[in-house]
Design an enzyme around this catalytic site. Structure first.
Site, PDB file in Angstrom:
ATOM      1  CB  CYS A 113      18.839  34.141  31.356  1.00 33.27           C
ATOM      2  SG  CYS A 113      20.230  34.476  32.738  1.00 33.27           S
ATOM      3  CG  HIS A 250      17.695  38.239  29.710  1.00 37.05           C
ATOM      4  ND1 HIS A 250      17.365  38.195  30.840  1.00 37.05           N
ATOM      5  CD2 HIS A 250      19.128  37.708  29.750  1.00 37.05           C
ATOM      6  CE1 HIS A 250      18.190  37.774  31.888  1.00 37.05           C
ATOM      7  NE2 HIS A 250      19.312  37.384  30.982  1.00 37.05           N
ATOM      8  CG  ASN A 280      21.111  38.368  34.393  1.00 37.66           C
ATOM      9  OD1 ASN A 280      19.773  38.150  34.274  1.00 37.66           O
ATOM     10  ND2 ASN A 280      22.073  37.920  33.666  1.00 37.66           N
TER      11      ASN A 280
HETATM   12  O1  UT7 Z   1      22.068  36.359  31.275  1.00 37.17           O
HETATM   13  C1  UT7 Z   1      22.849  35.680  30.053  1.00 37.17           C
HETATM   14  C2  UT7 Z   1      24.255  35.395  30.587  1.00 37.17           C
HETATM   15  N1  UT7 Z   1      24.865  36.381  31.098  1.00 37.17           N
HETATM   16  C3  UT7 Z   1      25.272  37.207  30.312  1.00 37.17           C
HETATM   17  O2  UT7 Z   1      24.892  37.630  29.131  1.00 37.17           O
HETATM   18  C4  UT7 Z   1      26.733  37.961  30.513  1.00 37.17           C
HETATM   19  C5  UT7 Z   1      27.471  38.155  29.287  1.00 37.17           C
HETATM   20  N2  UT7 Z   1      28.947  38.734  29.582  1.00 37.17           N
HETATM   21  C6  UT7 Z   1      29.010  39.932  30.259  1.00 37.17           C
HETATM   22  O3  UT7 Z   1      28.057  40.722  30.253  1.00 37.17           O
HETATM   23  C7  UT7 Z   1      30.582  40.317  30.005  1.00 37.17           C
HETATM   24  O4  UT7 Z   1      31.370  39.519  29.551  1.00 37.17           O
HETATM   25  C8  UT7 Z   1      30.972  40.699  31.286  1.00 37.17           C
HETATM   26  C9  UT7 Z   1      30.125  41.815  32.216  1.00 37.17           C
HETATM   27  C10 UT7 Z   1      30.605  39.618  32.314  1.00 37.17           C
HETATM   28  C11 UT7 Z   1      32.336  41.161  31.737  1.00 37.17           C
HETATM   29  O5  UT7 Z   1      32.657  42.336  30.544  1.00 37.17           O
HETATM   30  P1  UT7 Z   1      33.831  42.075  29.773  1.00 37.17           P
HETATM   31  O6  UT7 Z   1      33.813  43.396  29.101  1.00 37.17           O
HETATM   32  O7  UT7 Z   1      33.611  40.646  28.701  1.00 37.17           O
HETATM   33  O8  UT7 Z   1      35.293  42.073  30.467  1.00 37.17           O
HETATM   34  P2  UT7 Z   1      36.174  40.908  30.726  1.00 37.17           P
HETATM   35  O9  UT7 Z   1      35.359  39.636  31.134  1.00 37.17           O
HETATM   36  O10 UT7 Z   1      36.875  40.558  29.147  1.00 37.17           O
HETATM   37  O11 UT7 Z   1      37.187  41.344  31.663  1.00 37.17           O
HETATM   38  C12 UT7 Z   1      37.942  42.643  31.284  1.00 37.17           C
HETATM   39  C13 UT7 Z   1      38.624  42.919  32.669  1.00 37.17           C
HETATM   40  C14 UT7 Z   1      39.493  41.800  33.172  1.00 37.17           C
HETATM   41  O12 UT7 Z   1      40.713  42.255  33.756  1.00 37.17           O
HETATM   42  P3  UT7 Z   1      42.166  41.974  32.604  1.00 37.17           P
HETATM   43  O13 UT7 Z   1      42.261  40.592  32.460  1.00 37.17           O
HETATM   44  O14 UT7 Z   1      41.868  42.623  31.448  1.00 37.17           O
HETATM   45  O15 UT7 Z   1      43.122  42.442  33.594  1.00 37.17           O
HETATM   46  C15 UT7 Z   1      38.707  41.155  34.195  1.00 37.17           C
HETATM   47  O16 UT7 Z   1      39.538  40.521  35.374  1.00 37.17           O
HETATM   48  O17 UT7 Z   1      37.890  43.251  33.736  1.00 37.17           O
HETATM   49  C16 UT7 Z   1      38.163  42.345  34.842  1.00 37.17           C
HETATM   50  N3  UT7 Z   1      37.115  42.265  35.736  1.00 37.17           N
HETATM   51  C17 UT7 Z   1      36.546  43.346  36.464  1.00 37.17           C
HETATM   52  N4  UT7 Z   1      37.001  44.335  37.158  1.00 37.17           N
HETATM   53  C18 UT7 Z   1      36.424  45.068  37.902  1.00 37.17           C
HETATM   54  C19 UT7 Z   1      36.209  41.418  35.727  1.00 37.17           C
HETATM   55  N5  UT7 Z   1      35.237  41.488  36.352  1.00 37.17           N
HETATM   56  C20 UT7 Z   1      35.346  42.629  37.256  1.00 37.17           C
HETATM   57  C21 UT7 Z   1      34.687  43.539  38.141  1.00 37.17           C
HETATM   58  N6  UT7 Z   1      35.201  44.547  38.472  1.00 37.17           N
HETATM   59  N7  UT7 Z   1      33.480  43.072  38.733  1.00 37.17           N
END
Ligand code: UT7
Length: 323
Positions: A113, A250, A280
């Site tokens: 990225c 980004h 992204n």
């Molecule tokens: O380009 C550079 C590289 N990438 C990034 O910069 C991405 C960086 N990370 C992020 O943007 C975020 O961490 C994400 C958007 C990927 C995830 O958001 P988060 O607030 O960190 O959520 P999380 O991973 O802590 O997940 C929260 C909950 C989980 O459920 P439980 O364990 O709390 O029951 C996940 O299983 O959300 C669940 N979850 C989803 N639910 C619905 C994860 N993905 C999804 C989804 N839809 N697509």
């Protein structure tokens, strides 16, 4: 001193738009979750037979038209991608060939990225040593091809697209009033290489592999890394949150962008946001966002534009450019 001045920029997005609601029919997710956690509403997906090079060629042609110059005056092409058409040759030579250029050099660069910032820094360095006069710097990706479409944690985040800028070596006074790339700062830290990676490759598995990410871990490091390299850019030039005209980050996640801008006291109206429409697009996200803001009249000649990115590796970097 020699400065790499932006002559123009352009971009291309595949026709097919994939909305959050469509995705919610394929994996266990919802429009509400995706919008709340990322700010993404839709992304573009390359069509069958549409490769990274095809997107890059269209973006390059748009950038050349915007700059009002002939392709034959380009003597350097640096293309950032993690989704090349083939393992080799470089996708950059496909672009070079499509533009009918047989002189100069064309190569790919891979910093996920952060690729566009790394490519712009590389092109700027080469132009300033006299290795070339006019460069095309391209970010082009088809991340849809390396997504595991059953993994809701990653497949909702990414999209396809390409963007390009034309840089020209011009004599500057050596002050921050010069047009062109004023400073760049690159960083990498391979201790984090397993937090965002592709589980395949020519040497390891002889397969292409799929993107794997510990989203929360990436998120945890993102804001600190981004703001560190921006502080470096400010320290090197005397620029500040007040003196910059535009912040073009980004586009990974609106929450990361908002938190970075807030920490640096960058006014929200200076932030260029496209993650809602593009998702992204990895190395393509910054030149895509630049094109949007140039085309809608926000970024104008003479404006001070701050760019930053962070991604797999981890890699991260910033660039301060007077447009
Ligand atoms: O380009 C550079 C590289 N990438 C990034 O910069 C991405 C960086 N990370 C992020 O943007 C975020 O961490 C994400 C958007 C990927 C995830 O958001 P988060 O607030 O960190 O959520 P999380 O991973 O802590 O997940 C929260 C909950 C989980 O459920 P439980 O364990 O709390 O029951 C996940 O299983 O959300 C669940 N979850 C989803 N639910 C619905 C994860 N993905 C999804 C989804 N839809 N697509």
């Amino acid at each position: 001193m020699i400065r790499s001045v932006v002559l123009g920029c352009g971009s291309y997005l595949p026709e097919r738009i994939l909305t959050n609601s469509e995705l919610a029919k394929k994996v266990d997710t919802s429009d509400e979750w995706i919008v709340q956690r990322t700010g993404i509403q839709q992304r573009h997906i390359a069509g069958e037979g549409e490769f990274t090079s095809h997107l890059a060629i269209k973006a390059a042609k748009a950038a050349l038209a915007n700059a009002g110059i002939d392709a034959q005056s380009i003597d350097l092409i640096v293309l950032a991608t993690s989704t090349p058409d083939q393992t080799f040759p470089a996708t950059a030579v496909a672009v070079q060939n499509a533009l009918g250029i047989t002189h100069g050099a064309a190569f790919d660069l891979q910093a996920v990225c952060s690729g566009f910032i790394f490519a712009m820094t590389t092109a700027d360095s080469l132009l300033r040593t006299g290795a070339g006069k006019r460069a095309l710097v391209i970010g082009a990706e088809t991340f849809s091809r390396i997504l595991d479409w059953t993994d809701r944690g990653t497949c909702v985040l990414f999209g396809d697209g390409a963007g390009a800028v034309v840089l020209e070596a011009q004599e500057g006074a050596g002050t921050t009033a010069d047009r062109g790339v004023l400073t760049t700062h690159l960083r990498s830290d391979g201790r984090h290489k397993e937090k965002l990676y592709v589980d395949g490759g020519p040497s390891s598995t002889q397969t292409v592999g799929y993107l794997r990410m510990e989203g929360r871990e990436v998120f945890k490091h993102a804001v600190g890394m981004i703001t560190d390299v921006i502080v470096d850019a400010f320290a090197a030039t005397g620029a500040s949150a007040e003196t910059i005209d535009w912040f073009v980050p980004h586009q990974a996640n609106k929450r990361i962008i908002d938190a970075s801008a807030q920490k640096l006291h960058i006014a929200p109206q200076k932030v260029v946001l496209t993650v809602d429409r593009h998702g992204n697009t990895s190395a393509a996200s910054i030149p895509l966002a630049l094109s949007v803001a140039v085309n809608d009249g926000r970024i104008k000649k003479g404006d001070l534009v701050l760019l930053e990115a962070m991604g797999g590796g981890f890699t991260w970097g910033s660039a301060l450019v007077r447009w």
